[in-house]
Design a protein around this motif. Sequence first.
Motif, PDB file in Angstrom:
ATOM      1  N   LYS A 168      24.222  -8.614  -3.667  1.00 34.34           N
ATOM      2  CA  LYS A 168      25.366  -9.511  -3.461  1.00 34.34           C
ATOM      3  C   LYS A 168      26.383  -9.394  -4.588  1.00 34.34           C
ATOM      4  N   THR A 169      25.911  -9.008  -5.769  1.00 38.12           N
ATOM      5  CA  THR A 169      26.771  -8.846  -6.934  1.00 38.12           C
ATOM      6  C   THR A 169      26.925  -7.364  -7.233  1.00 38.12           C
TER       7      THR A 169
ATOM      8  N   ASP B  87      21.105 -12.471  -7.036  1.00 38.74           N
ATOM      9  CA  ASP B  87      22.273 -11.870  -6.383  1.00 38.74           C
ATOM     10  C   ASP B  87      22.429 -10.398  -6.760  1.00 38.74           C
TER      11      ASP B  87
ATOM     12  N   THR C 194      19.714 -17.259 -10.378  1.00 38.58           N
ATOM     13  CA  THR C 194      20.564 -17.007  -9.214  1.00 38.58           C
ATOM     14  C   THR C 194      21.380 -15.737  -9.401  1.00 38.58           C
TER      15      THR C 194
END
Length: 122
Positions: A47-48, A42, A38
């Motif tokens: 997303k990260t 990400d 995950t």
Amino acid sequence: MKKNRDFNEKLASLIRTIRLVSNFTQSYVAAKMRISNTAYHDLETGKTLLTPKRIEQVAEVFEIPFEALIRFNTTFIINSILQRQGIGDKNDYETRIARLEERNQELVSILKIAVQSGPLNE
């Protein structure tokens, strides 16, 4: 702030492309980086935030210099991947394709002559 987000998204997209071209799974890269699937997902989807430490880890997994990643030096990156896969550099790859296309044309010519000559006598 938007500039950092744009850079992060572009770099994440490049990392995804490198992974796909390298024929690596997300699970494989995550395991090499010692993070969860995950967390890697990400990272790859933007997303990260990609920290210098994470970028360095990615560079190590793909055997690409850190600087090539952050400068988006795609020619160098592609050549590195091709060499790692035993294909050679981009120019060598293009030369091989050209040779295959030439050979294909030769075979097509031979087949045309054979068809025009009619059935073979046994």
